[in-house]
Design a protein around this motif. Structure first.
Motif, PDB file in Angstrom:
ATOM      1  N   PHE A  33      -1.868  -6.464   0.763  1.00  0.00           N
ATOM      2  CA  PHE A  33      -2.175  -5.141   1.260  1.00  0.00           C
ATOM      3  C   PHE A  33      -3.318  -5.255   2.254  1.00  0.00           C
ATOM      4  O   PHE A  33      -4.428  -5.604   1.902  1.00  0.00           O
ATOM      5  N   ARG A  52       9.748   2.500  -1.153  1.00  0.00           N
ATOM      6  CA  ARG A  52       8.295   2.654  -1.026  1.00  0.00           C
ATOM      7  C   ARG A  52       7.577   2.230  -2.308  1.00  0.00           C
ATOM      8  O   ARG A  52       6.573   1.542  -2.260  1.00  0.00           O
ATOM      9  N   GLY A  94       8.688   6.633  -7.416  1.00  0.00           N
ATOM     10  CA  GLY A  94       8.450   7.247  -6.113  1.00  0.00           C
ATOM     11  C   GLY A  94       8.868   8.701  -6.141  1.00  0.00           C
ATOM     12  O   GLY A  94       8.041   9.595  -6.203  1.00  0.00           O
ATOM     13  N   ILE A 111       3.404   7.567  -4.619  1.00  0.00           N
ATOM     14  CA  ILE A 111       2.878   6.203  -4.545  1.00  0.00           C
ATOM     15  C   ILE A 111       1.368   6.252  -4.363  1.00  0.00           C
ATOM     16  O   ILE A 111       0.754   5.318  -3.857  1.00  0.00           O
ATOM     17  N   LYS A 161       7.612  -1.537  -2.648  1.00  0.00           N
ATOM     18  CA  LYS A 161       6.612  -2.164  -1.797  1.00  0.00           C
ATOM     19  C   LYS A 161       5.281  -2.296  -2.553  1.00  0.00           C
ATOM     20  O   LYS A 161       4.594  -3.305  -2.474  1.00  0.00           O
ATOM     21  N   LEU A 162       4.966  -1.269  -3.315  1.00  0.00           N
ATOM     22  CA  LEU A 162       3.729  -1.298  -4.110  1.00  0.00           C
ATOM     23  C   LEU A 162       3.794  -2.328  -5.233  1.00  0.00           C
ATOM     24  O   LEU A 162       2.831  -3.049  -5.462  1.00  0.00           O
ATOM     25  N   SER A 197      15.153   6.069  -0.502  1.00  0.00           N
ATOM     26  CA  SER A 197      14.020   5.930   0.405  1.00  0.00           C
ATOM     27  C   SER A 197      12.714   5.750  -0.381  1.00  0.00           C
ATOM     28  O   SER A 197      11.885   4.890  -0.075  1.00  0.00           O
ATOM     29  N   ASP A 198      12.532   6.534  -1.440  1.00  0.00           N
ATOM     30  CA  ASP A 198      11.305   6.447  -2.236  1.00  0.00           C
ATOM     31  C   ASP A 198      11.268   5.190  -3.086  1.00  0.00           C
ATOM     32  O   ASP A 198      10.194   4.645  -3.373  1.00  0.00           O
ATOM     33  N   HIS A 231       3.084  -5.516  -3.743  1.00  0.00           N
ATOM     34  CA  HIS A 231       1.647  -5.687  -3.465  1.00  0.00           C
ATOM     35  C   HIS A 231       0.928  -6.221  -4.694  1.00  0.00           C
ATOM     36  O   HIS A 231       0.027  -7.037  -4.614  1.00  0.00           O
ATOM     37  N   PHE A 232       1.328  -5.682  -5.851  1.00  0.00           N
ATOM     38  CA  PHE A 232       0.647  -6.044  -7.088  1.00  0.00           C
ATOM     39  C   PHE A 232       1.225  -7.307  -7.723  1.00  0.00           C
ATOM     40  O   PHE A 232       0.739  -7.754  -8.758  1.00  0.00           O
TER      41      PHE A 232
END
Lengths: 295, 327
Positions: free
Chosen positions: B318, B216, B14, B186, B219-220, B212-213, B223-224
């Motif tokens: 997503f 994020r 991130g 991201i 989260k990705l 913080s990053d 998703h994967f």
């Protein structure tokens, strides 16, 4: 209307101190001027974190175009799928097109290309913007923050919307903080700059990515300054050479100091946290030259 | 030796500048030394730096990446109606001294302006050189490096990253470990880096911005459906954030691979173009990276079980936010 002055902070490599510079200059500039700080690093926005702001206000959707198919009008001609650059429109044999929202960049080419008016305008929210009035550290300014929805990847059209908003909202100074990298988002963030400030570090990595950014700023024809952050970590001879090649007007050094890290972690700009630090002194110098030569 | 033929490991964070390339270079060397066939892929096309950390400045092969178009307005035909200016979602069209000009640094060549132009004043330059994929087959470290490089300002860096990754796969012959050094952020490059990979090494430093990053980027990876591990770099900067990050990792079932201290051996080794584990083998940093590599090797030897234990429990779907047309 008085013309606004746009100063854009960028750098190429991540972690060189773009947001660190942007937030500290914000504090110094906001004392005498009306300032809008626009955090245009949609992927990893951190200006509010560095300013210790816990809550952002005035959330708005950043909505790009998304095609919907009017099946009554569609003749299955396939032009929309052919024109689409991102593969977002798929034509199965003998059936109407299927749209994949995540792939769509919202460019709207299909909408205009369809000869039968069979594409209807829908929307796709890829990010949000926040406009926060900040009164802190004895100054007041406004912070516009763009935050990408994780999973979305077509940043340029969303960024262009937030950038336009920033230009509309700014009254006197628009200070822009871009993301890392040197891809297609960067020229959108830098567009209409009166001054580009590229922040780099004295490493071969900083040097390599600085050159990419200078190519863009130079190609766009904007006045450019450079800040060498963490000065003292390594040689800068080659930095100076490429700065000359790309017509950089001025450069400044911010010495490497643990003071910077301490303020960074506290969420307090160093010019407030430790005004006597050698790092803060560098910021006063930069600020003064900005006052004298740009504002 | 292990329960996989080919495994792809992404290094992501991130936030930029937390040490992805430094760590990627060292891990690629150490995994290679332990007997694995390794391929390194620099997937940060906008700021490719892995070759600099490895001290590589010669390429065996350079492949051109030609992609997209750039529009231009023909002055002799333009009637200054401004339709193109209003239609461009990339804000690539600028008004300069009463004339409309397409900014070639922003234009993605989508054709939209040419459709709205009533007098067909817009033409395109096709097949624009947008970047390169560079390959060094025989690096001093015995593994090949595939490096993507987009031309500054050009779009579609994600597509270039996908091509570089595919080339890495081809070179691997379906066997070994591909180490992918992802970009900051991201966005499309990072999504292209993560797609189809099996393991993520997330790198964070103990600062509020990096934390913080980290959330994020994680989260990705969720998703994967990619299991994640974590390295905290420059851990001695701040104790409080080290514990916050570790607490988050435990809650999210992210395995901590190790903590790397900060000292100036990293910038010094960069300056001489040598990875830190070779330039300063006795530094605390080198020792810690070796420990991390060993931990990674343990995971790889025990891959099937480890994967089952660490795959995200719920794959966070997503779901794009769609707004239907008004009727």
């Amino acid at each position: 209307m008085e013309r606004i002055i746009q100063i854009s902070i960028t750098g190429g490599k991540g972690g060189t101190g773009k947001s660190f510079v942007a937030t500290n200059l914000t504090i110094l500039l906001a004392e005498k001027h009306d300032l809008l700080l626009a955090d245009l690093d949609l992927e990893a926005p951190n200006d509010h974190v560095l300013l210790g702001i816990n809550k952002l206000h005035n959330k708005e959707d950043i909505k790009i175009f998304l095609p919907f198919i009017d099946y009554k009008k569609c003749t299955l001609c396939g032009i929309c799928a052919k024109i689409c650059d991102t593969g977002a429109i798929f034509m199965p044999p003998k059936s109407p097109p299927i749209v994949f929202p995540r792939l769509c960049s919202g460019c709207k080419a299909c909408y205009y290309a369809c000869p039968y008016d069979a594409i209807i305008e829908g929307g796709h929210v890829i990010a949000h913007s926040y406009l926060t009035n900040v009164t802190k550290f004895n100054v007041s300014f406004r912070l516009l923050t763009g935050i990408l929805e994780p999973g979305e990847e077509h940043i340029p059209p969303g960024l262009a919307i937030i950038k336009r908003k920033a230009r509309e909202l700014a009254k006197e100074i628009l200070l822009i903080d871009t993301g890392a990298g040197a891809g297609s988002s960067i020229p959108i963030a830098l567009q209409y700059s009166d001054l580009v400030i590229a922040v780099t570090e004295p490493t071969p990595l900083g040097l390599h990515d600085l050159e990419s950014i200078l190519k863009i700023a130079n190609g766009l024809g904007y006045r450019t300054w450079v800040i060498i952050n963490r000065y003292g970590l390594g040689p800068i001879d080659d930095h100076l050479k490429i700065m000359k090649i790309y017509g950089v007007e001025k450069y400044f050094k911010i010495p490497y100091s643990i003071d910077a890290v301490k303020s960074y972690i506290q969420g307090i700009p160093i010019v407030v946290y430790n005004p006597d630090s050698i790092v803060s002194k560098s910021f006063y110098d930069i600020y003064q030259v900005l006052e004298d030569e740009i504002l | 030796m292990s329960s996989f033929d080919l495994i792809e490991i992404v290094i992501a964070s991130g936030k930029g500048g937390v040490g992805k390339s430094t760590i990627a270079a060292s891990l690629a060397i150490l995994l290679g030394n332990s007997g694995y066939r390794v391929i390194a892929v620099d997937a940060d096309a906008e700021a490719p730096n892995l070759h600099l950390v490895l001290g590589i400045n010669k390429w065996d092969r350079i492949i051109e990446f030609r992609e997209g178009r750039i529009g231009f307005i023909r002055d002799d035909k333009c009637i200054y109606c401004g339709y193109c200016y209003d239609s461009c979602v990339f804000s690539a069209i600028e008004e300069r001294n009463g004339k409309y000009v397409i900014n070639p640094w922003i234009c993605e060549g989508c054709f939209t302006c040419s459709f709205v132009c009533p007098v067909k004043a817009i033409s395109f330059k096709y097949n624009v050189l947008a970047g390169y994929i560079r390959i060094a087959y025989n690096t001093p470290y015995r593994f090949p490096l595939v490096s993507s490089e987009i031309k500054p300002g050009r779009p579609n860096s994600g597509k270039l990253v996908t091509e570089a990754k595919n080339l890495g796969r081809t070179i691997s012959g379906g066997k070994g470990i591909i180490i992918i050094d992802a970009a900051a952020g991201i966005g499309c490059q990072v999504i292209a880096s993560l797609a189809g990979t099996q393991l993520a090494i997330l790198v964070a430093e103990p600062t509020p911005a990096s934390f913080s990053d980290l959330k994020r980027i994680h989260k990705l990876t969720k998703h994967f459906g990619i299991p994640s591990t974590l390295i905290i770099n420059k851990y001695d900067l701040n104790e409080e954030y080290v514990s916050k990050i570790i607490e988050y990792a435990e809650k999210e079932n992210i395995e901590l691979l190790g903590l790397i201290p900060y000292d100036d051996s990293v910038p010094k080794s960069m300056a001489i173009g040598k990875p830190v584990i070779h330039a300063y083998p006795n530094s605390d940093i080198a020792k810690e990276i070796i420990k991390i590599a060993n931990k990674l090797l343990t995971i790889l030897r025990n891959w099937n079980n480890w994967k089952l234990e660490h795959i995200p429990e719920k794959i966070e779907p997503f779901i794009p936010i769609i707004i239907k047309p008004e009727k």
